[in-house]
Design an enzyme around this catalytic site. Structure first.
Site, short mmCIF file in Angstrom:
data_model
loop_
_atom_site.label_atom_id
_atom_site.label_comp_id
_atom_site.label_asym_id
_atom_site.label_seq_id
_atom_site.Cartn_x
_atom_site.Cartn_y
_atom_site.Cartn_z
N GLY A 216 0.92 -1.03 0.05
CA GLY A 216 -0.20 0.16 -0.08
C GLY A 216 0.80 1.24 -0.06
O GLY A 216 1.88 1.39 -0.67
N SER A 217 0.48 2.11 0.77
CA SER A 217 0.99 3.56 0.72
C SER A 217 2.50 3.50 1.30
O SER A 217 3.20 4.51 1.07
CB SER A 217 0.14 4.59 1.53
OG SER A 217 -0.99 4.90 0.58
N THR A 218 2.94 2.60 2.10
CA THR A 218 4.21 2.74 2.31
C THR A 218 5.28 2.67 1.14
O THR A 218 6.28 3.02 1.36
CB THR A 218 4.81 1.40 3.55
OG1 THR A 218 4.16 0.23 2.68
CG2 THR A 218 3.63 1.73 4.71
N LYS A 220 4.86 4.21 -1.33
CA LYS A 220 5.07 5.62 -1.90
C LYS A 220 6.50 6.04 -1.52
O LYS A 220 6.96 6.99 -2.24
CB LYS A 220 3.84 6.60 -1.44
CG LYS A 220 2.51 6.14 -1.92
CD LYS A 220 1.74 7.12 -1.34
CE LYS A 220 0.24 6.71 -2.00
NZ LYS A 220 -1.05 7.23 -1.42
#
Length: 484
Positions: A216-218, A220
């Site tokens: 997920g957004s980790t 990014k």
């Protein structure tokens, strides 16, 4: 007649030489491997009566052998078994070994070549074979903090010392008690093995290193690292960040989680986009960079490699040949991007260590019973993921995430924490994964962490978020190491 006899003699000689060569090969090159096999019952019968060396954290024994009053002579016992089981593994007469018990088996049972002189001394003094002790890098306070903070949730937590690669904590829940498998009551041990393997919760699966999840957004952080490394992007660079991003080759757009644009702007800065974890902003960046740049950056952090292979760790993955919409999804840690909690801790640790990713390790040293060190692990650089300058930019932006963005639950009073939250979607019939990865103190990092909550007890799907669920666990781990 003589010719036939000569041919038969030559064939017999060739077969004899082949037999000698094979025996020599097995004895000289494969003896250790064959002796170490879990299914080698003859060796297991012999080794089960050896005074096996302890496994330690500092001066604390977490696994040791004590004398028993039965045919096996020694009973393997584990202190705080479930707490350390993902690391120690188990030692069982019927089911062999796992974890450090397997990886360091020859050292623990005293048969390793490095202990040859010690065995010779034991023979001269008429002592039974004794194993060496194995000291681990774990921080007992961090391990306990992670285990307690995870509670009854299904998940995992990893902590690394950024400058060395030492594993400070490695927790997986639910866990199991290796004492049950080490029992000399073979029926009870068999029943425990069957129950553990039949459980839908997979308590024997080391989620910290063996299971891969959408980060997920980790992820990014990886996309941002690739962008900053080009020199075309800076912290204040404005990027396309609408509420919903049209994607090429499809009529299905990619939305932000809250259904709104990024902080009130369709063109937010990267700093704001990271703090608020805007999907459309990082998908736009990913489309600009392309799959090859994202994959190359991910590999610099360790994706595609098996870290801690001695414990059977899985390799994290970036998809091989994604199309444009899949690249956009991959840039925000979705589609077929998969990572272990260890890998995401390595991403944070690499940023914390001025861009240098260190090789993670668990065994600090191996010592003979008279405390002579025969093995000592030295820190080893794995990759230069980003330049120190880019690492500094990333750090400042991650500090802002914790101060002003989605990572506020990871704040520690008086200490700057650099972090990133993640809430990764998975199958429609299961809840999202909640992630948090961070390091602290931001100006002198002592610990880098990654936490995943795979299933949260008593939490509705809409209330699952990395900041809410995973960040408080990471905070406890960091506080334990920092003495807060």
């Amino acid at each position: 007649m003589n010719s036939a006899i000569r041919r038969l003699a030559v064939a017999a000689i060739i077969l004899m030489l082949a037999l000698i060569a094979n025996s020599t090969y097995l004895q000289a090159f494969r003896a250790g491997e064959l002796n170490g096999r879990n299914d080698n019952r003859r060796v297991r019968n012999e080794q089960f009566s050896v005074n096996r060396g302890p496994i330690l954290i500092g001066n604390t024994l977490i696994a040791r052998s004590v004398e028993s009053n039965d045919q096996y002579k020694y009973q393997r016992t584990y202190s705080n078994g479930p707490l350390y089981a993902p690391v120690t593994g188990y030692y069982s007469f019927q089911f062999g070994r796992g974890g450090i018990e397997l990886n360091q088996n020859s050292e623990l049972n005293g048969s390793d070549p490095s202990l040859a002189f010690r065995r010779f001394v034991d023979v001269l003094t008429d002592k039974g074979q004794q194993g060496a002790s194995v000291s681990l890098t774990l921080n007992a306070a961090a391990q306990q903090a992670a285990y307690t903070a995870l509670g009854n949730n299904k998940g995992a937590a990893v902590a690394i010392e950024p400058k060395t690669g030492k594993i400070l904590a490695l927790v997986s829940k639910p866990s199991y008690d290796p004492n049950l498998l080490a029992s000399h009551d073979l029926n009870k041990a068999s029943d425990a093995w069957k129950a553990l393997n039949a459980s839908a919760n997979k308590p024997m699966s080391n989620r910290a290193i063996k299971e891969v999840y959408p980060p997920g957004s980790t992820f990014k952080l990886v996309t941002l690292a690739a962008a900053l490394s080009t020199g075309r992007y800076k912290a204040d660079t404005k990027v396309n960040s609408p509420a919903s991003l049209p994607l090429p080759q499809t009529t299905t757009p990619l939305p932000n989680e809250n259904g709104r644009n990024c902080g009130g702007s369709d063109n937010a800065t990267l700093t704001v986009a990271l703090a608020l974890s805007c999907n459309t902003a990082f998908a736009s960046v990913g489309l600009d960079l392309g799959a090859d740049a994202l994959r190359e950056q991910a590999e610099k952090f360790g994706f595609g490699e098996r870290q801690l292979p001695e414990l059977g760790a899985a390799a994290s993955q970036f998809p091989g040949d994604p199309n444009a919409p899949q690249v956009a999804q991959s840039a925000i840690g979705q589609f077929d991007v998969r990572a272990t909690p260890l890998q995401m801790a390595m991403v944070a640790a690499g940023i914390a260590n001025k861009g240098t990713v260190m090789k993670p390790y668990l065994v600090q040293n191996v010592r003979t019973p008279d405390l002579k060190t025969v093995e000592e692990t030295k820190p080893e650089e794995l990759h230069q993921a980003v330049t120190p300058e880019v690492a500094g930019e990333l750090t400042a932006m991650m500090v802002n995430v914790v101060k002003n963005g989605t990572g506020k639950p990871g704040q520690i009073s008086g200490i700057d924490v650099a972090g990133k939250t993640g809430t990764a979607q998975s199958a429609k019939d299961r809840p999202p994964y909640a992630w948090f990865t961070a390091f602290a103190p931001a100006n002198d990092p002592q610990i880098a962490v990654a936490v995943i909550i795979e299933d949260a007890v008593g939490v509705g799907r809409d209330d699952i978020a990395g900041g809410k669920l995973a960040a408080p666990v990471a905070k406890k781990m960091m506080e334990a190491v920092l003495g807060r």
